[in-house]
Design an enzyme around this catalytic site. Sequence first.
Site, PDB file in Angstrom:
ATOM      1  CG  ASP A 565      17.932  61.070   3.063  1.00  0.00           C
ATOM      2  OD1 ASP A 565      16.930  60.467   3.407  1.00  0.00           O
ATOM      3  OD2 ASP A 565      18.338  61.104   1.932  1.00  0.00           O
ATOM      4  CD  GLU A 762      16.074  67.448  -2.846  1.00  0.00           C
ATOM      5  OE1 GLU A 762      16.331  66.192  -2.354  1.00  0.00           O
ATOM      6  OE2 GLU A 762      16.909  67.779  -3.619  1.00  0.00           O
TER       7      GLU A 762
END
Length: 807
Positions: A565, A762
Amino acid sequence: MAAAATGDESILNSEVGRQNNESLLWGPYRPNLYFGVRPRIPKSLMTGLMWGKVETYTDLQNYVRYTCEQNEGMKGYGWDEYDTRDGGIQSIHDKENGLDLTISFVKVPGGTHGGGWAARIKGELNEDTPRDQKTMVVLYVTQEGGGELEALAGDSDKGYEDDDVTLRGASDALGGYKLVVTKGQGIQPKSDHPLSEPRGSGQTVVQSLTYPDDVLWQGKPILFKQLKEGVDWLVENGFDTENAPPAWQVYQLANRPGAGNVQIVEKVYEGNFEFDVLFSSTSADAEVTSADLTREIKDTTESFAERFSSVFSFKAPFTAAKYDKFGRSMFSNLIGGIGYFYGESLVDRSYAPEYDEENEGFWEETAAARARRQEAPEGPYELFTSIPSRPFFPRGFLWDEGFHLLPIADWDIDLTLEIVKSWFNLMDEDGWIGREQILGAEARSKVPQEFQTQYPHYANPPTLFLVVDAFIEKLQRAANGTLPATRERLSQSPSPSLSTASLDNPEVGLESLRRLYPLLRRQFDWFRKTQAGDIKSYDRPAYSTKEAYRWRGRTVTHCLTSGLDDYPRPQPPHPGELHVDLLSWVGMMAKSLVNIAKVVDLPEEAHEVAKVLDAVEHNLDDLHWSATDGCYCDATVDDFEENKLVCHKGYISLFPFLTGLLRPDSPRLEGILRLLGDEDELFSSHGLRSLSKKDEFYGTAENYWRSPVWININYMAIVQLHNLATQDGPHRETARDLYTRLRRNVVDTVYASWADTGFAWEQYNPETGQGQRTQHFTGWTSLVVKVMAMDDLEVGGGAAKHARDEL
């Protein structure tokens, strides 16, 4: 272009595959719900559980639970133990509802339609919850795609006072079936309000409805529509606020059982409660009973405990009982997050010229092309997959899936192969698989519109190759290292169990590899064609003029297709960029294909792909090694159209090492290990940082991959450090020390946050170790189970001291 391959190319067609389909037909395959059972069949029977306290007339919407959400006041929820073939036990700690739920789910073999299943729903009030709290519990049952579904009448026209609720149904795929919701145990509240005359008081009720198939998934809105109709009826009939019944009775539906593709079974309890849901196929010899459920819960729990300790034998310093409980939870929630998805996908196959990304400023051109909204629905497709997170990412992600399947492969290799095959059945004729599988309206409801469309020139890390490599390793061990072998010798293997059929009879496993190889090769070729980088247009001396790659889909701030990302890349983006992580992934794919080709006896294929692997290994050094920085870097083109390395030290710098492309005697390892172990760069007491502390972008902007610790990359590093530490080479001792410390740091960090919050996360803060971003992220974070089962290589009693400290 054609969409997903079908017909003869489908690889769910062997006899072992058929048996697997039967044993894996039913499950809690709606992982976006706290509890929802369905079969791996499109347009079929589905169930979902809802509950909420009904103590006030307002805010009921805030208390009724159905879909897993991030912010619903949970102290933790998930599977304490779970096996996809047998079942398991899930605990839900609903703090805002003052309630703990225990849901036991089991499968009961029998008949010709995948057998039966049963669930026991048990609710216990928290200690500080009033003993007379009223709780509404709803089983929401739907039948898609036609067929029959009917609720039989109870012992009263107002509902079911003493009778169980019985639903009967039939469909082409399931045949006939019966679903029973038992009366169970618990106090059903009573009221002397006049409303009790027309509606009754506290009994179980059923409403049978008919809705279009495309809205059946909206269980909570449909329930609240019916509740509102009930409230409107009260107002119309004079039961206003001055003459209002108790809140629980206001929200008790009118009993209207009958035929309909929606069946709402509603119970109201005062205090603790327990009831069973029993599903039986009419093709079975006997119906599933509560006694069967009790027996199967006991047997499933005992077998899970024994098998878990055998499959995942944790090594020091993780042998204390608390790690066993932690490991069971992490793994059970990974495998309990497997779901079945069916529906259309949105794909832009316009092949707009802007998508070639050939011009400077290409990211602006591609944004304009995407804004033209040229996507169209494709499918419907089906996918059997595990998911990263039940509340936030309840769908299939391509690069996550390879990591998910590594622990699952240790537990059930044939389940793993079913999932791998399901993914490759989505591949189009060019070799593309969409990186995010958003199939159907229910899946799309969780995804912002700008992320719903998939593009067939966008790639994603090909981690399913890691799973195939793990399978080959297991197959080699099963065949005593003698693969490839003759069909005659392999046919003498014992009869396989369903979870290990491909290993117990290696010929079955070899056949799976033979069928997978052309699909893997097609994806490999697609990568090399669509993600090719430009060597020849610039002054870039390299061993090969072909092996260089660039992720398509870059913007100034993100490279989503890489999976990393917001990790810093060269600025501004340039069509002459080369990405070291992508070249490493291509090398990993080539290495895997060579391995498979040798095992399935395809010598020409092995030779051809080996040449690509050789070129990749050379070009990693020629195009991406920076002697100045002592690490691998991305490359771009400067203002003078000359090659330029851009080094943002972090995960990107490690990729040739992480993907296993560096030999133990590689001269590059000294710099890589120095960077990896430097506490001022990547190493922390909580795992490897994603970006060096010295980088100008450390912890900035979105800070998604710009400092946090990610468990999938740390796992890859731990595996490669273990490989170096267990074979001869100049860096063996350095690798052993780094492996030992990193292994401990990663596990302790994930464990501490789980113990504190009740969730896996996460990512983890590199300074504090706290879990952050998405909660209940039991996808690749569950790799800690494999880490705990890896060798203890610590020298000098450090592990024993660690164990004593934990007591």
